[in-house]
Design a protein around this motif. Structure first.
Motif, PDB file in Angstrom:
ATOM      1  N   LEU A 237     -16.049   6.321 -36.033  1.00  0.00           N
ATOM      2  CA  LEU A 237     -17.330   6.863 -35.607  1.00  0.00           C
ATOM      3  C   LEU A 237     -17.345   7.060 -34.100  1.00  0.00           C
ATOM      4  O   LEU A 237     -17.778   8.101 -33.596  1.00  0.00           O
ATOM      5  N   ALA A 238     -16.869   6.067 -33.361  1.00  0.00           N
ATOM      6  CA  ALA A 238     -16.844   6.152 -31.900  1.00  0.00           C
ATOM      7  C   ALA A 238     -15.999   7.330 -31.443  1.00  0.00           C
ATOM      8  O   ALA A 238     -16.381   8.069 -30.520  1.00  0.00           O
ATOM      9  N   SER A 239     -14.843   7.522 -32.077  1.00  0.00           N
ATOM     10  CA  SER A 239     -13.982   8.643 -31.713  1.00  0.00           C
ATOM     11  C   SER A 239     -14.658   9.974 -32.010  1.00  0.00           C
ATOM     12  O   SER A 239     -14.589  10.907 -31.202  1.00  0.00           O
ATOM     13  N   GLY A 240     -15.324  10.077 -33.163  1.00  0.00           N
ATOM     14  CA  GLY A 240     -16.003  11.313 -33.499  1.00  0.00           C
ATOM     15  C   GLY A 240     -17.122  11.643 -32.526  1.00  0.00           C
ATOM     16  O   GLY A 240     -17.278  12.796 -32.109  1.00  0.00           O
ATOM     17  N   ILE A 241     -17.906  10.646 -32.141  1.00  0.00           N
ATOM     18  CA  ILE A 241     -18.981  10.867 -31.176  1.00  0.00           C
ATOM     19  C   ILE A 241     -18.404  11.291 -29.828  1.00  0.00           C
ATOM     20  O   ILE A 241     -18.909  12.202 -29.171  1.00  0.00           O
ATOM     21  N   ASN A 242     -17.328  10.633 -29.402  1.00  0.00           N
ATOM     22  CA  ASN A 242     -16.704  10.970 -28.130  1.00  0.00           C
ATOM     23  C   ASN A 242     -16.158  12.394 -28.136  1.00  0.00           C
ATOM     24  O   ASN A 242     -16.295  13.140 -27.159  1.00  0.00           O
ATOM     25  N   ASN A 243     -15.550  12.800 -29.253  1.00  0.00           N
ATOM     26  CA  ASN A 243     -15.043  14.165 -29.369  1.00  0.00           C
ATOM     27  C   ASN A 243     -16.181  15.175 -29.326  1.00  0.00           C
ATOM     28  O   ASN A 243     -16.091  16.205 -28.640  1.00  0.00           O
ATOM     29  N   ALA A 244     -17.264  14.892 -30.052  1.00  0.00           N
ATOM     30  CA  ALA A 244     -18.406  15.798 -30.048  1.00  0.00           C
ATOM     31  C   ALA A 244     -19.057  15.862 -28.672  1.00  0.00           C
ATOM     32  O   ALA A 244     -19.506  16.931 -28.227  1.00  0.00           O
ATOM     33  N   ALA A 245     -19.107  14.720 -27.972  1.00  0.00           N
ATOM     34  CA  ALA A 245     -19.682  14.707 -26.626  1.00  0.00           C
ATOM     35  C   ALA A 245     -18.883  15.582 -25.677  1.00  0.00           C
ATOM     36  O   ALA A 245     -19.445  16.301 -24.837  1.00  0.00           O
ATOM     37  N   ALA A 246     -17.564  15.528 -25.791  1.00  0.00           N
ATOM     38  CA  ALA A 246     -16.715  16.357 -24.933  1.00  0.00           C
ATOM     39  C   ALA A 246     -16.969  17.834 -25.186  1.00  0.00           C
ATOM     40  O   ALA A 246     -17.051  18.647 -24.247  1.00  0.00           O
ATOM     41  N   ARG A 247     -17.093  18.207 -26.447  1.00  0.00           N
ATOM     42  CA  ARG A 247     -17.324  19.616 -26.778  1.00  0.00           C
ATOM     43  C   ARG A 247     -18.719  20.060 -26.332  1.00  0.00           C
ATOM     44  O   ARG A 247     -18.905  21.191 -25.867  1.00  0.00           O
ATOM     45  N   ALA A 248     -19.704  19.186 -26.484  1.00  0.00           N
ATOM     46  CA  ALA A 248     -21.046  19.518 -26.018  1.00  0.00           C
ATOM     47  C   ALA A 248     -21.072  19.674 -24.500  1.00  0.00           C
ATOM     48  O   ALA A 248     -21.756  20.559 -23.964  1.00  0.00           O
ATOM     49  N   ALA A 249     -20.330  18.821 -23.797  1.00  0.00           N
ATOM     50  CA  ALA A 249     -20.246  18.934 -22.346  1.00  0.00           C
ATOM     51  C   ALA A 249     -19.632  20.275 -21.937  1.00  0.00           C
ATOM     52  O   ALA A 249     -20.093  20.934 -20.997  1.00  0.00           O
ATOM     53  N   GLY A 250     -18.582  20.679 -22.655  1.00  0.00           N
ATOM     54  CA  GLY A 250     -17.974  21.966 -22.379  1.00  0.00           C
ATOM     55  C   GLY A 250     -18.929  23.122 -22.628  1.00  0.00           C
ATOM     56  O   GLY A 250     -18.979  24.097 -21.874  1.00  0.00           O
ATOM     57  N   LEU A 251     -19.699  23.004 -23.692  1.00  0.00           N
ATOM     58  CA  LEU A 251     -20.691  24.021 -24.033  1.00  0.00           C
ATOM     59  C   LEU A 251     -21.703  24.199 -22.899  1.00  0.00           C
ATOM     60  O   LEU A 251     -21.977  25.325 -22.446  1.00  0.00           O
ATOM     61  N   ILE A 252     -22.246  23.095 -22.433  1.00  0.00           N
ATOM     62  CA  ILE A 252     -23.246  23.159 -21.361  1.00  0.00           C
ATOM     63  C   ILE A 252     -22.621  23.664 -20.064  1.00  0.00           C
ATOM     64  O   ILE A 252     -23.238  24.430 -19.309  1.00  0.00           O
ATOM     65  N   ALA A 253     -21.383  23.255 -19.785  1.00  0.00           N
ATOM     66  CA  ALA A 253     -20.726  23.674 -18.542  1.00  0.00           C
ATOM     67  C   ALA A 253     -20.504  25.180 -18.512  1.00  0.00           C
ATOM     68  O   ALA A 253     -20.760  25.833 -17.491  1.00  0.00           O
ATOM     69  N   VAL A 254     -20.021  25.737 -19.609  1.00  0.00           N
ATOM     70  CA  VAL A 254     -19.784  27.183 -19.648  1.00  0.00           C
ATOM     71  C   VAL A 254     -21.101  27.942 -19.505  1.00  0.00           C
ATOM     72  O   VAL A 254     -21.136  29.046 -18.945  1.00  0.00           O
TER      73      VAL A 254
END
Length: 488
Positions: free
Chosen positions: A392-409
């Motif tokens: 679960l922790a890994s999945g949340i961390n992966n999703a957080a990274a992708r969400a961060a990329g989304l907001i950055a772009v």
């Protein structure tokens, strides 16, 4: 207990299937940036449309990746994986045939849905199929070959754009799917988790994706300064609050908020948000800068970024071993600072830039920083929670990274002062690109400060990552068995 051995024919077929599936998503995340200038020119699209071409995919992928994993656990991992492969390929075909930017963006969003099904499914098939004695090696081969796919992506994307055209960046997924899906049906055993109860947190997934979509829209369209943009921004924040409320009240939520009671887990996810926001902004804008301002071909631009992935493939395992000895605090502090230095070196890249003297030093320093921090970041995420919640922790961390990329772009072009037609002017884009690199470097320094102030040594005997070799530049690796019973 799974009993397939990696040396058997079936074991090799399973490994090939999972590598092909994950490579489709991995390739897509690295090749599209290289094609953006040609896409914009051919479809007469402005910068906002190019941002949406990237973000529509990341939006649905980030919002649904946890749900996609649990669907496989309940309905059958092979079944959901094959559906994801077919879905991804069908959306890719629509991308390749898109007559205008609107259709392309919609098809990219559909691609992200397929990616959310096949990305966690590829690792889940390995974990559910291979004998425990072979599982570590299988995961290592899977992540290594997937990293090679990520490394080939920019080069392949540039070659396709220069040759048959940008549409083949997407159409390439169709033959891969035609190879992958039949192999999966024929050679991969079906598996599911009998402990799942069949209820899914669809409301949580919808609210999370809606919040990201509305905030992204507001950031991309903020240049207009209209009432619609303001209302959308407020609605996005309201959807985010509703998501937190729903996740807090549900008995079995998609993202149980009590996991953030671990200060270490919360801290590492803050670091993740900083570093992957900077990475996504960098790779999005640099692929444009090298073509628009420097004047290189798509092939040259794609190849120029190859050293970052190669360094990660070669040295990520050694970086993880070093972090095991010295602890995560130093790597998670030094790594972002090295990446920030690499982005500051990109200030030298403009019209007439030399690859050897200007681009390569920056890319090598950036790649060294990524090598330093990615493996320790994953290890710290896994060690910061109970073993039962590591997936679960890994999945949340992966999703957080992708969400961060989304907001950055979405946000970086706005903050850097890029107008809707900035990518059509070498001078305008070059000036804004340099401001963007300063912003990315600042975000990375913030991540280093957070890591230094909050990250603590790992407890003895804690869980270590299975993915020792990693080549993706868009998100940390998924690890362990996901929170299969968490999508309630």
């Amino acid at each position: 207990m799974p009993d397939v051995r990696i040396a058997t024919p079936q074991g090799k077929w399973i490994l090939l299937t999972t590598v092909l599936g994950s490579s489709m998503a991995m390739l897509d995340s690295t090749v599209v940036n290289v094609a953006l200038p040609r896409i914009g020119r051919d479809l007469d699209a402005n910068l906002a449309a190019l941002q949406w071409t990237v973000n529509a995919y990341m939006l649905t992928l980030a919002g649904l990746i946890l749900l996609g994993g649990s669907l496989g656990d309940h309905y059958g991992r092979r079944k959901v994986f094959v559906i994801g492969v077919v879905w991804f390929a069908s959306a890719s075909l629509l991308c390749g045939l898109a007559p205008n930017a609107g259709v392309l963006v919609a098809a990219r969003a559909l691609q992200g849905v397929g990616g959310a099904l096949l990305t966690p499914g590829s690792l889940a098939l390995i974990q559910a199929s291979f004998h425990p004695d072979d599982r570590g090696r299988a995961v290592g081969l899977w992540s290594g070959f997937g990293g090679i796919g990520a490394a080939v992506g920019p080069f392949l994307g540039g070659w396709l754009v220069d040759g048959p055209g940008w549409r083949w960046v997407f159409l390439l997924n169709v033959p891969l799917a035609l190879l992958c899906a039949p192999i999966a049906v024929r050679h991969v055993p079906e598996s599911a988790d009998g402990r799942t109860h069949g209820r899914f947190d669809v409301l949580g997934a919808v609210l999370g994706a809606l919040a990201l979509a509305l905030v992204t829209y507001a950031l991309i369209e903020a240049r207009q300064g209209s009432l619609v943009v303001a209302v959308t921004a407020v609605a996005g924040l309201a959807a985010g609050v509703a998501f937190v409320y729903v996740e807090k009240r549900r008995p079995d939520p998609m993202m149980p908020l009590d996991i953030f009671k671990s200060r270490q887990f919360t801290a590492v996810n803050l670091v993740t948000l900083c570093v992957y926001a900077a990475f996504s902004g960098f790779f999005f804008l640099t692929a444009l800068q090298l073509q628009v301002a420097v004047g290189w071909s798509p092939l040259a631009a794609g190849t120029a970024l190859l050293p970052t992935t190669v360094l990660m493939l070669l040295f990520s395992a050694r970086s993880g071993a070093l972090a095991d000895r010295i602890g995560p605090r130093i790597p998670l502090t030094v790594g972002p600072l090295l990446c920030a230095a690499g982005m500051l070196l990109m200030l030298r890249v403009g019209p007439g830039a030399s690859y050897v003297l200007d681009v390569l030093p920056a890319v090598l320093v950036l790649g060294s920083g990524m090598v330093t921090l990615v493996a320790p970041l994953t290890a710290t995420v896994l060690a910061s929670v109970d073993t039962a919640r590591a997936g679960l922790a890994s999945g949340i961390n992966n999703a957080a990274a992708r969400a961060a990329g989304l907001i950055a772009v979405a946000a970086l072009p706005l903050l850097a002062g890029m107008g809707p037609e900035a990518y059509r002017s070498a001078t305008a884009f070059d000036d804004a690109f340099h401001r963007a690199m300063l912003l990315c470097a600042g975000v990375l320094v913030l991540g280093a400060v957070v890591a230094f102030a909050t990250v603590r040594p790992l407890p003895p005997g804690c869980r270590r990552p299975e993915c020792r070799t990693h080549g993706s530049v868009t998100a940390p690796p998924l690890e362990g068995e996901r929170a299969r019973k968490r999508i309630g």
